[in-house]
Design a protein around this motif. Structure first.
Motif, PDB file in Angstrom:
ATOM      1  N   ALA A 172       0.907  -1.400   0.046  1.00  0.00           N
ATOM      2  CA  ALA A 172       0.445   0.339  -0.004  1.00  0.00           C
ATOM      3  C   ALA A 172       0.926   1.436  -0.013  1.00  0.00           C
ATOM      4  O   ALA A 172       0.268   2.451  -0.039  1.00  0.00           O
ATOM      5  CB  ALA A 172      -0.845  -0.056   1.384  1.00  0.00           C
ATOM      6  N   ASP A 187      -8.215   8.277  -1.143  1.00  0.00           N
ATOM      7  CA  ASP A 187      -7.265   7.298  -1.201  1.00  0.00           C
ATOM      8  C   ASP A 187      -5.903   7.846  -2.106  1.00  0.00           C
ATOM      9  O   ASP A 187      -6.239   8.334  -3.692  1.00  0.00           O
ATOM     10  CB  ASP A 187      -7.737   6.012  -1.545  1.00  0.00           C
ATOM     11  N   LEU A 202      -1.898   3.551  -5.911  1.00  0.00           N
ATOM     12  CA  LEU A 202      -1.267   2.538  -6.314  1.00  0.00           C
ATOM     13  C   LEU A 202      -1.052   1.699  -7.831  1.00  0.00           C
ATOM     14  O   LEU A 202      -1.514   1.685  -8.629  1.00  0.00           O
ATOM     15  CB  LEU A 202      -1.390   1.513  -5.155  1.00  0.00           C
ATOM     16  N   GLN A 236      -7.051  -0.503  -3.374  1.00  0.00           N
ATOM     17  CA  GLN A 236      -7.279  -1.018  -2.491  1.00  0.00           C
ATOM     18  C   GLN A 236      -6.162  -1.686  -3.082  1.00  0.00           C
ATOM     19  O   GLN A 236      -6.450  -2.665  -4.104  1.00  0.00           O
ATOM     20  CB  GLN A 236      -8.327  -1.751  -1.930  1.00  0.00           C
ATOM     21  N   SER A 292      -5.518  -7.011   3.723  1.00  0.00           N
ATOM     22  CA  SER A 292      -5.668  -5.466   2.265  1.00  0.00           C
ATOM     23  C   SER A 292      -5.406  -4.396   2.901  1.00  0.00           C
ATOM     24  O   SER A 292      -5.380  -4.471   4.288  1.00  0.00           O
ATOM     25  CB  SER A 292      -7.417  -5.699   1.596  1.00  0.00           C
ATOM     26  N   VAL A 332      -4.623   0.315   2.151  1.00  0.00           N
ATOM     27  CA  VAL A 332      -5.666   1.867   1.555  1.00  0.00           C
ATOM     28  C   VAL A 332      -4.878   2.610   1.974  1.00  0.00           C
ATOM     29  O   VAL A 332      -4.364   2.712   3.234  1.00  0.00           O
ATOM     30  CB  VAL A 332      -6.697   1.443   1.777  1.00  0.00           C
TER      31      VAL A 332
END
Length: 138
Positions: free
Chosen positions: A53, A70, A73, A102, A131, A133
């Motif tokens: 992340a 966010d 990525l 994510q 997971s 973020v």
């Protein structure tokens, strides 16, 4: 009336009792090993997801700047970061999946069971998911 002899019946009951106790011990020991393996794999998946992340798509950030929310990525960088994080983990297969912003990491490892009675499988697959973020607040 004839008298029945009951000699030997208690021995059969005791043997059966020990077989049941032995199988119960095998199940408990194997389940404990699988649980401990899952805990270790889950910790590794958490760390790998956090590492992935942190791989921001720099070109998008430089082009569009950083806003609240966010951060985008990079799929290539996320996979490389997970590979670097797990380089010392032996026997672990991993998969990285980016969905929107994510990162999802799945780890799989084959566990050799400590006690294997005849006719039972001698290994099991243990999986863990995590997971993460990367969020920016201004």
């Amino acid at each position: 009336m004839s008298r029945r002899t009951e000699s030997g019946q208690m021995a059969v009951m005791i043997v059966g009792f020990f077989v049941v106790i032995g199988l119960l011990a095998v199940v408990v020991i194997n389940a404990s090993a699988a649980y401990l393996q899952h805990q270790q794999l889950s910790n590794a998946a958490d760390g790998a997801a956090l590492m992935a992340a942190q791989t921001v798509a720099e070109d998008s950030v430089y082009r569009n700047g950083v806003k609240s929310g966010d951060l985008p990525l990079s799929s290539r960088n996320a996979s490389a970061a997970v590979g670097t994080y797990l380089r010392r983990a032996t026997g672990v297969r991993w998969q990285v999946d980016l969905q929107q912003r994510q990162v999802n990491v799945q780890l799989v490892r084959r566990l050799r069971l400590p006690l294997v009675p005849p006719g039972w499988m001698d290994d099991a697959l243990v999986t863990a998911h995590a997971s993460a973020v990367l969020r920016v607040h201004q």
